[in-house]
Design a protein around this motif. Structure first.
Motif, short mmCIF file in Angstrom:
data_model
loop_
_atom_site.label_atom_id
_atom_site.label_comp_id
_atom_site.label_asym_id
_atom_site.label_seq_id
_atom_site.Cartn_x
_atom_site.Cartn_y
_atom_site.Cartn_z
N SER A 144 0.68 -1.28 -0.09
CA SER A 144 0.06 -0.03 -0.01
C SER A 144 0.76 1.14 0.13
CB SER A 144 -0.84 0.04 1.15
OG SER A 144 -0.21 0.23 2.41
N ARG B 130 3.05 1.90 -1.67
CA ARG B 130 3.70 2.36 -3.11
C ARG B 130 2.42 2.76 -3.99
NH1 ARG B 130 6.78 -2.93 -4.77
NH2 ARG B 130 4.75 -3.59 -4.38
N SER B 131 1.15 2.99 -3.50
CA SER B 131 -0.01 3.13 -4.24
C SER B 131 -0.04 4.49 -4.71
CB SER B 131 -1.29 2.68 -3.56
OG SER B 131 -1.21 3.55 -2.36
N SER B 132 0.50 5.50 -4.09
CA SER B 132 0.44 7.08 -4.13
C SER B 132 1.87 7.40 -4.65
CB SER B 132 -0.03 7.78 -3.17
OG SER B 132 0.88 7.72 -2.24
N ALA B 133 2.03 8.85 -4.87
CA ALA B 133 3.21 9.09 -5.58
C ALA B 133 4.11 9.60 -4.03
CB ALA B 133 3.22 10.34 -6.19
N GLN B 134 3.40 9.92 -3.11
CA GLN B 134 4.10 10.27 -1.75
C GLN B 134 4.68 9.19 -1.12
OE1 GLN B 134 4.76 13.32 -0.73
NE2 GLN B 134 5.64 12.46 1.46
N GLY B 135 3.69 8.02 -1.18
CA GLY B 135 3.98 6.64 -0.64
C GLY B 135 5.29 5.92 -1.18
N SER C 297 7.62 7.93 -2.64
CA SER C 297 8.85 8.82 -2.25
C SER C 297 9.39 8.36 -0.86
CB SER C 297 8.32 10.07 -2.23
OG SER C 297 9.60 10.90 -1.91
#
Length: 105
Positions: free
Chosen positions: A17, A19-24, A26
């Motif tokens: 989970s 890796r599901s968003s750009a912030q995650g 990063s």
């Protein structure tokens, strides 16, 4: 069997989970960089320190045992001429027990 499967799914979602968003994504990269630059370089010296402490404690215990036995035969406690760790008094005793059992049959 549904219990372990549900647990595996939950564990997989927990790991993937971030890796599901750009912030995650990063944050995963930042955490990996931190581990490579801070955590991993600290591990070898700590492991070497623990190894040396363990060996030192074993040698000290052998010296105390030799001193309190009031024996004059050093090689009965640690024989440097033997290969590897087989010079330690306890391993010598175990090897003699194994030899006696093997030769008796």
């Amino acid at each position: 069997m549904s219990g372990p499967g549900a647990f595996a799914k939950a564990a997989h979602k927990f790991v993937t989970s971030p890796r599901s968003s750009a912030q995650g994504f990063s944050n995963v990269i930042k955490l990996g960089t931190f581990c490579r630059t801070v955590v991993w370089p600290c591990l070898p010296p700590l492991l070497m320190y623990q190894y040396i402490r363990g060996v030192d404690e074993d040698k000290y215990t052998t010296e105390v045992l030799y001193y309190k036995s009031e024996s004059k035969d050093v090689k009965a406690f640690y024989d440097n001429s033997r290969i590897g760790n087989s010079g330690h008094w306890r391993i010598q005793q175990d090897l003699e027990t194994i030899r006696a059992a093997a030769n008796s049959s």
